[in-house]
Design a protein around this motif. Structure first.
Motif, mmCIF file in Angstrom:
data_model
loop_
_atom_site.group_PDB
_atom_site.id
_atom_site.type_symbol
_atom_site.label_atom_id
_atom_site.label_comp_id
_atom_site.label_asym_id
_atom_site.label_seq_id
_atom_site.Cartn_x
_atom_site.Cartn_y
_atom_site.Cartn_z
ATOM 1 N N SER A 116 26.635 0.698 -21.435
ATOM 2 C CA SER A 116 26.056 2.073 -21.896
ATOM 3 C C SER A 116 26.331 2.398 -23.510
ATOM 4 N N ALA A 117 27.635 1.785 -23.859
ATOM 5 C CA ALA A 117 28.165 1.827 -25.196
ATOM 6 C C ALA A 117 27.082 1.364 -26.192
ATOM 7 N N ILE A 118 26.630 0.096 -25.749
ATOM 8 C CA ILE A 118 25.781 -0.761 -26.622
ATOM 9 C C ILE A 118 24.527 0.126 -26.748
ATOM 10 N N LYS A 119 23.906 0.910 -25.523
ATOM 11 C CA LYS A 119 22.787 1.764 -25.535
ATOM 12 C C LYS A 119 23.000 2.716 -26.461
ATOM 13 N N GLN A 120 24.155 3.301 -26.418
ATOM 14 C CA GLN A 120 24.530 4.669 -27.229
ATOM 15 C C GLN A 120 24.423 4.127 -28.782
ATOM 16 N N ASP A 121 25.146 3.002 -29.089
ATOM 17 C CA ASP A 121 25.360 2.649 -30.565
ATOM 18 C C ASP A 121 23.658 2.496 -30.996
ATOM 19 N N ILE A 122 22.783 1.822 -30.112
ATOM 20 C CA ILE A 122 21.420 1.476 -30.598
ATOM 21 C C ILE A 122 20.769 3.287 -30.759
ATOM 22 N N GLU A 123 21.113 3.975 -30.064
ATOM 23 C CA GLU A 123 20.386 5.224 -30.290
ATOM 24 C C GLU A 123 21.007 5.839 -31.461
ATOM 25 N N ASP A 124 22.297 5.664 -31.683
ATOM 26 C CA ASP A 124 22.639 6.331 -32.871
ATOM 27 C C ASP A 124 22.476 5.493 -34.229
ATOM 28 N N ALA A 125 22.377 4.452 -34.162
ATOM 29 C CA ALA A 125 21.738 3.687 -35.280
ATOM 30 C C ALA A 125 20.473 4.083 -35.704
ATOM 31 N N LYS A 126 19.550 4.177 -34.540
ATOM 32 C CA LYS A 126 18.101 4.546 -34.693
ATOM 33 C C LYS A 126 18.049 5.823 -35.535
ATOM 34 N N GLN A 127 18.912 6.831 -35.114
ATOM 35 C CA GLN A 127 18.828 8.247 -35.626
ATOM 36 C C GLN A 127 19.410 8.221 -37.052
ATOM 37 N N ASN A 128 20.358 7.501 -37.266
ATOM 38 C CA ASN A 128 21.121 7.590 -38.603
ATOM 39 C C ASN A 128 20.074 7.011 -39.517
ATOM 40 N N LEU A 129 19.272 5.824 -39.112
ATOM 41 C CA LEU A 129 18.586 5.249 -40.234
ATOM 42 C C LEU A 129 17.307 5.819 -40.483
ATOM 43 N N ASP A 130 16.939 7.006 -39.851
ATOM 44 C CA ASP A 130 15.889 7.742 -40.032
ATOM 45 C C ASP A 130 16.098 8.867 -41.176
ATOM 46 N N ILE A 131 17.058 8.804 -41.705
ATOM 47 C CA ILE A 131 17.472 9.649 -42.668
ATOM 48 C C ILE A 131 17.243 9.169 -44.193
ATOM 49 N N LYS A 132 16.719 9.984 -44.969
ATOM 50 C CA LYS A 132 16.260 9.449 -46.227
ATOM 51 C C LYS A 132 16.937 8.568 -46.977
ATOM 52 N N GLU A 133 18.388 8.714 -46.937
ATOM 53 C CA GLU A 133 19.441 8.042 -47.977
ATOM 54 C C GLU A 133 19.589 6.615 -47.196
ATOM 55 N N ASN A 134 19.191 6.538 -46.137
ATOM 56 C CA ASN A 134 19.172 5.129 -45.181
ATOM 57 C C ASN A 134 17.777 4.272 -45.360
ATOM 58 N N ILE A 135 16.898 5.235 -45.257
ATOM 59 C CA ILE A 135 15.292 4.496 -45.294
ATOM 60 C C ILE A 135 15.208 4.207 -46.559
ATOM 61 N N ILE A 136 15.684 4.557 -47.786
ATOM 62 C CA ILE A 136 15.440 3.650 -49.001
ATOM 63 C C ILE A 136 15.743 2.229 -49.096
ATOM 64 N N PHE A 137 16.656 1.789 -48.393
ATOM 65 C CA PHE A 137 17.394 0.615 -48.363
ATOM 66 C C PHE A 137 16.498 -0.436 -47.698
ATOM 67 N N ARG A 138 15.673 0.268 -46.549
ATOM 68 C CA ARG A 138 14.505 -1.001 -46.144
ATOM 69 C C ARG A 138 13.658 -1.561 -46.968
ATOM 70 N N ASP A 139 13.387 -0.902 -48.212
ATOM 71 C CA ASP A 139 12.626 -1.170 -49.210
ATOM 72 C C ASP A 139 13.428 -1.791 -50.585
ATOM 73 N N HIS A 140 14.501 -2.143 -50.229
ATOM 74 C CA HIS A 140 15.506 -2.728 -51.382
ATOM 75 C C HIS A 140 14.971 -4.028 -51.655
ATOM 76 N N ASP A 141 15.221 -4.449 -52.883
ATOM 77 C CA ASP A 141 14.859 -5.878 -53.500
ATOM 78 C C ASP A 141 15.294 -6.804 -52.650
ATOM 79 N N PHE A 142 16.486 -6.507 -52.138
ATOM 80 C CA PHE A 142 17.296 -7.614 -51.421
ATOM 81 C C PHE A 142 16.252 -8.372 -50.085
ATOM 82 N N PHE A 143 15.443 -7.366 -49.650
ATOM 83 C CA PHE A 143 14.648 -7.836 -48.598
ATOM 84 C C PHE A 143 13.341 -8.424 -49.223
ATOM 85 N N LYS A 144 12.973 -8.294 -50.521
ATOM 86 C CA LYS A 144 11.784 -8.767 -50.793
ATOM 87 C C LYS A 144 11.732 -10.379 -50.675
ATOM 88 N N ASN A 145 10.723 -10.917 -50.259
ATOM 89 C CA ASN A 145 10.512 -12.355 -50.240
ATOM 90 C C ASN A 145 10.674 -13.284 -51.615
#
Ligand code: ADP
Ligand code: MG
Length: 145
Positions: A116-145
């Motif tokens: 249950s704790a792991i499931k909750q962690d995953i839900e919390d992560a999903k929610q937190n990552l949807d805020i724009k301060e976090n979304i911007i890192f998805r497109d960070h140069d670090f992830f460029k091939n």
């Protein structure tokens, strides 16, 4: 502060603690990656973004914890990528960007509590990552091939 943290390394075999049996496989980094972490980093569960080889960037949760395998003298970094992969990816290059802290490490009274704790962690992560301060890192140069 210490975050964000950008980590990159080859996926190695873990300690066979059966994460996959709990429905939550965790890709392990080599010891060198864990050793490169700030010495005073709080242990526990964090969230962020992850990329395997040249694939897409996915949400992830990562456990940064003291590793019983090394008498609790070394940290282990174990990433659960929030995506269903068709195959294992041992040997692949995993990149993660660690953005935020969810909770400290805990001993759970039962397996069900742990799951249950792991499931909750995953839900919390999903929610937190949807805020724009976090979304911007998805497109960070670090992830460029
Ligand atoms: P180990 O003890 O070797 O780390 P796990 O049961 O934790 O074994 O499984 C981890 C492995 O599962 C990873 O190294 C990876 O190859 C594979 N895997 C498949 N899907 C995922 C996922 N969504 N997140 C992380 N690893 C995954
Ligand atoms: Mg693992």
């Amino acid at each position: 502060s210490q975050l964000p943290l950008f980590l990159k390394g080859q996926v190695v075999n873990g300690f066979g603690r059966g994460s996959k049996d709990l429905g939550c496989p965790t890709a392990n980094f080599p010891r060198e990656v864990a050793q490169s972490l700030p010495k005073d980093l709080k242990t526990g569960v964090y969230y962020g973004w992850a990329k395997v080889d040249s694939g897409p960037v996915y949400k992830m949760v990562v456990n940064i914890g003291w590793c019983p395998f090394y008498q609790n003298k070394e940290l282990s970094v174990e990433t659960h990528v929030i995506h269903n992969f068709d195959e294992d990816f041992y040997g692949s290059i995993l990149k993660i960007c660690v953005l935020g802290y969810l909770r400290p490490e805990k001993n759970f009274p039962s397996l069900n509590n742990l799951i249950s704790a792991i499931k909750q962690d995953i839900e919390d992560a999903k929610q937190n990552l949807d805020i724009k301060e976090n979304i911007i890192f998805r497109d960070h140069d670090f992830f460029k091939n």
